[in-house]
Design a protein around this motif. Sequence first.
Motif, PDB file in Angstrom:
ATOM      1  N   GLN A 113       1.204  -1.338   0.044  1.00  0.00           N
ATOM      2  CA  GLN A 113       0.183   0.108   0.224  1.00  0.00           C
ATOM      3  C   GLN A 113       0.749   1.234  -0.063  1.00  0.00           C
ATOM      4  OE1 GLN A 113      -4.117  -0.314   2.098  1.00  0.00           O
ATOM      5  NE2 GLN A 113      -2.578  -1.685   3.430  1.00  0.00           N
ATOM      6  N   VAL A 117      -1.173   4.819   4.054  1.00  0.00           N
ATOM      7  CA  VAL A 117      -0.732   4.190   5.225  1.00  0.00           C
ATOM      8  C   VAL A 117       0.070   3.808   5.785  1.00  0.00           C
ATOM      9  CG1 VAL A 117      -1.154   1.310   5.128  1.00  0.00           C
ATOM     10  CG2 VAL A 117      -2.273   3.031   2.818  1.00  0.00           C
ATOM     11  N   LYS A 128      -2.585  10.960   7.780  1.00  0.00           N
ATOM     12  CA  LYS A 128      -3.200  10.070   6.748  1.00  0.00           C
ATOM     13  C   LYS A 128      -3.460  10.521   6.152  1.00  0.00           C
ATOM     14  CE  LYS A 128      -5.634   6.675   4.047  1.00  0.00           C
ATOM     15  NZ  LYS A 128      -6.582   5.932   4.547  1.00  0.00           N
ATOM     16  N   CYS A 132      -3.285  12.516   2.002  1.00  0.00           N
ATOM     17  CA  CYS A 132      -3.992  12.198   0.649  1.00  0.00           C
ATOM     18  C   CYS A 132      -4.306  13.565   0.585  1.00  0.00           C
ATOM     19  CB  CYS A 132      -5.487  10.868   1.377  1.00  0.00           C
ATOM     20  SG  CYS A 132      -4.261   9.202   1.757  1.00  0.00           S
ATOM     21  N   TYR A 444      -5.665   5.631  -6.711  1.00  0.00           N
ATOM     22  CA  TYR A 444      -5.287   4.924  -5.320  1.00  0.00           C
ATOM     23  C   TYR A 444      -5.123   5.938  -3.880  1.00  0.00           C
ATOM     24  CZ  TYR A 444      -2.633   1.132  -8.205  1.00  0.00           C
ATOM     25  OH  TYR A 444      -2.703   0.524  -8.366  1.00  0.00           O
ATOM     26  N   GLN A 447      -9.420   6.690  -3.492  1.00  0.00           N
ATOM     27  CA  GLN A 447      -8.865   5.661  -3.016  1.00  0.00           C
ATOM     28  C   GLN A 447      -9.504   5.560  -1.186  1.00  0.00           C
ATOM     29  OE1 GLN A 447      -8.703   3.086  -5.711  1.00  0.00           O
ATOM     30  NE2 GLN A 447     -10.723   2.154  -5.251  1.00  0.00           N
ATOM     31  N   GLU A 448      -7.760   5.959  -0.991  1.00  0.00           N
ATOM     32  CA  GLU A 448      -7.320   5.417   0.537  1.00  0.00           C
ATOM     33  C   GLU A 448      -8.040   6.787   1.493  1.00  0.00           C
ATOM     34  OE1 GLU A 448      -3.060   4.947   0.228  1.00  0.00           O
ATOM     35  OE2 GLU A 448      -3.459   3.057  -0.530  1.00  0.00           O
ATOM     36  N   THR A 456     -11.968  -1.965   4.136  1.00  0.00           N
ATOM     37  CA  THR A 456     -11.869  -1.748   2.572  1.00  0.00           C
ATOM     38  C   THR A 456     -12.824  -1.735   1.580  1.00  0.00           C
ATOM     39  OG1 THR A 456     -11.717  -4.356   2.128  1.00  0.00           O
ATOM     40  CG2 THR A 456     -10.071  -4.158   2.788  1.00  0.00           C
TER      41      THR A 456
END
Length: 595
Positions: A113, A117, A128, A132, A444, A447-448, A456
């Motif tokens: 990841q 993460v 985080k 992001c 990515y 999404q995260e 998930t």
Amino acid sequence: MNAMIVLVIAIAVLVVGYIFYGGWLARQWGVKADRVTPAHEFEDGVDYVPAKPYVVLGHHFSSIAGAGPINGPIQAAVFGWVPVLLWVLIGGIFIGAVHDFGSLFASLRHKGQTIAVVIAENIDATAKRLFCIFAYLTLVLVVAAFASIVANTFAVSAAASDAVNLANQRTAMISVLFIFAAVIYGLFTRGRNLPPAASIVLAIGIVVLVIAVGYNLPVISLDYTAWMLIIGVYILIASVAPVWILLQPRDYLSSYLLYGMMALAVIGIVGAGVMGAASNMDIPAFTGFFASNAAVDAAGNAIVDASTGQAVINKAAASGFLFPALFITIACGAISGFHSLVASGTTSKQLDHESEAQPIAYGGMLLECLLAVISLCAVAFVWQDYQSGAYASPTAVFATGLSQMLAVIPGLENVESIAYALLILAVSAFCLTSLDTATRLARYMFQELWLSGDETLDTATGAKKALANPYVATIITVVVGIALGMTGYTLIWPLFGAANQLLAALALLAVCAWLGNAGRNNKMFYVPMVFMLAVTLTSLCMTIQSNAASLAGGGDALAAVVQMAIAVLLLVLAVILAVKGAKTVMSSAGKKTSA
């Protein structure tokens, strides 16, 4: 300056750095050849797909290179060749390669990841989310800029000359053929255990064939807007398609263009040296602690446009104080935050064995350092024309310098125009490679952003599940990126350098925190992360000050306000994450080494 001697010394230093420092890092961190990698543990046929090391290196190198290691050293050459060379070699070995290797290794130990993460598990969830958001917005800016650059190199325009339009048509045709060839290659090699030699020969044969056909049949003729829309559709598909069908084969094939470009460059530099031309490069060793992008003549006098009375600007040069301008301008080629996103976003999901992390990440960064040194040699060869503002871009400086070096070699006097076209093509190809990788990485990150902890896509519910859907994330990214590329990304592009290096500082901080929590030696990160934070914070403060002065002086109000606002936000973000990270690093100090 003797370019051949500089090149030989640089190669020797980089090889020694890889063997001794890179090897030492692998031992300190506990890299294990027999450990199962995420590519095998979570293989899904889409994102997690193990591949041969030379295929993964092709993807990684093509994605991180782009035009960065060419543009940066050429723009920073106004400070002289010594500071550029020192930053590329010292920065590359002790900061940039450590950053890339560390990011890849940390991702491997966090299920493949991203750095986001790693931050969540080793600092906190708030850090985080902030990372992001910041990384996603930076990647959208990359998508906008690279899409615009690629469209400009493909487009036919009524305002351009016939020669330029023909060159763009050839570049477009070759690039399109590359995509179709890559899909065919991916389908053909899927499930086949081709010997490395056969794979390499086949790849080179495809590259040569595609270039030959595209160069001689430039039948595509579209304008900028049409290409932007086509590129938008392409990156939308490329970022969600299984990596084995397009990303892996396309980047692998494209990498041979880059290898070929570097081989041509080395031949040109060595050939010019043997013929005595490489010792006639009169680029200064050091020009001072402040550089201007004003064009000057051989005597150092400013060149003024007689028709306007305004000073001529060297569009291929940087300006400002050596600190922080040198370290912001030369990112790729020394250290670039974008590399951490590639290493932890796509490369880590394809690695066959953990022991391959050093040659692919650490070695890939040092290859980029070599490309930066080659770029320095190129600008040195055309120094007088460069400082007079004769070139519209660093890419033109690069292609002109190297093609002229090749033409010095007996028997190659007539290859200059062909070499120039191939060098421009290679740079364009890597911009396209970096573009679709950046789109996948942005997907990515988006999404995260909506998933927390061990959540998930399968366990998420409601709006979070919808926003974390890969297709939704990709569509939002592409629409915003292409729209920005067709309108006003240039308004905020001047801040990209600082934002990119802030990403690097935060990645260094994240890996340092994780290694500390794992009880492993992380002291090699202390100086790099502090230095990169100092560079970034200084640059942002200077940006705020200069835009405030511009606003007070009646300059472009919109640009000044937008850039000031973003710079302030980045400054606050950097301070918050630095404080959180520092607390984590200090609290983990003294932990015993874990397995």
